[in-house]
Design a protein around this motif. Sequence first.
Motif, PDB file in Angstrom:
ATOM      1  N   LEU A   3       0.836  -1.188   0.000  1.00  0.00           N
ATOM      2  CA  LEU A   3       0.000   0.000   0.000  1.00  0.00           C
ATOM      3  C   LEU A   3       0.873   1.240   0.000  1.00  0.00           C
ATOM      4  CD1 LEU A   3      -2.011  -1.663   2.706  1.00  0.00           C
ATOM      5  CD2 LEU A   3      -3.309  -0.507   0.948  1.00  0.00           C
TER       6      LEU A   3
ATOM      7  N   GLN B 273      -7.246   0.811  -4.849  1.00  0.00           N
ATOM      8  CA  GLN B 273      -7.050   0.560  -3.423  1.00  0.00           C
ATOM      9  C   GLN B 273      -5.586   0.583  -3.006  1.00  0.00           C
ATOM     10  OE1 GLN B 273      -8.234  -3.364  -2.061  1.00  0.00           O
ATOM     11  NE2 GLN B 273      -8.724  -2.578  -0.044  1.00  0.00           N
ATOM     12  N   PHE B 274      -4.732  -0.192  -3.691  1.00  0.00           N
ATOM     13  CA  PHE B 274      -3.362  -0.340  -3.224  1.00  0.00           C
ATOM     14  C   PHE B 274      -2.448   0.790  -3.700  1.00  0.00           C
ATOM     15  CE2 PHE B 274      -4.801  -4.871  -3.011  1.00  0.00           C
ATOM     16  CZ  PHE B 274      -4.882  -4.898  -1.637  1.00  0.00           C
TER      17      PHE B 274
ATOM     18  N   LYS C 208      -3.751   3.766  -3.357  1.00  0.00           N
ATOM     19  CA  LYS C 208      -4.330   4.774  -2.459  1.00  0.00           C
ATOM     20  C   LYS C 208      -4.648   6.064  -3.212  1.00  0.00           C
ATOM     21  CE  LYS C 208      -3.039   4.678   1.850  1.00  0.00           C
ATOM     22  NZ  LYS C 208      -2.256   4.766   3.100  1.00  0.00           N
TER      23      LYS C 208
END
Length: 351
Positions: A57, A81-82, A84
């Motif tokens: 992340l 998601q990863f 961000k």
Amino acid sequence: MLNVAGTATNTQEAAVRIAIDPRPPIEFAQEYAPLRYAPEDRYSYYSPGNGTVNVFLTDTMPVEARAIGEPFPAGFLVMIQFQKALVNFDSTGNPLWSFPSAGRFVTVNDDEIFVSDIDDVHVVDVLDTTGQKTAVLRFDREVNYAKAVGDRLIVVYNDVGPAEVFRWGPDHRLGEKLFSSVNVSYGRSAELSGDRIAIADTYGQQVVVQSISSGAVQFESPAAFPNGITWRGDFLYVVEEHLDRVVALNLGDGSKHVVLAPPTPDRWNSGMTLSGLVDGYCGEGTAYPRSIASDICSGEFTLYAPNGIHLEQDGMWVADTDNARVIYVGADHKMSILTGLNGPVNVVPIH
């Protein structure tokens, strides 16, 4: 003005119910199509028997997306998601702007964009169409999803408890609480259609529909880790993450139709459950093999642990998470692909 494609189309709210077509409005036949791109091998994915691997992340990771195939029918927002980040892409896959986020969700309502805050998951940031923050909403519970529909705001939380609907106004202030649902477990989305709310009860592995005015549960159906969910008339389109597919649930007769899935017979069986799934491997001899649902194994016309969904009149957008891409499948199986995204979990087309 920013408009969400395919919102509550053909919803029937008449006092006298009319017969509905038992077939989903959109359905794609099982099909294999060879890849026209090199599959992404750096980013996170689910490995049968091993769980999710390659998880890292960071909000400093560059977005190296590349478009394949047909142009998309519109520009779109992707929550990665990863990485961000929320990124706004044009219809050819070029990034226009980005906004740092914890990576849980993105939704839109007219000229407002709602995203999870990067530092505090109790906070929802409200952005304008250029990606500038205009308001902050704070809640007592961790938020998994928030979406405004007209003058109402749905909030789904990262815990076991009710989803809620609040009054929502143009001043970016929450009004009175209008509704609390039955308890759901770590739900990841919900959608309004008139007096009905459909909730993806993700860890409860079901979809629930309730009347907002009476609170009565009108429909329940098992689902294998439902994430994205959206209405079309009396159908609910549901992303079943752990069966790698999209299904359409008919609220009239309770039937389930497989809409898009990997080209393997088990996932096209509408009655398939997780307990009956035997997941094949793709890539013998590798330390962490991919599922047979991967694009490496099943070609372009597949899904691998998908999450978000949106409908157009004649097509469908899906955040194909573990294939590291967003896809749009339109009429005649024309496919648009944006690959090179580390964990896309939501996609929202904008017009």
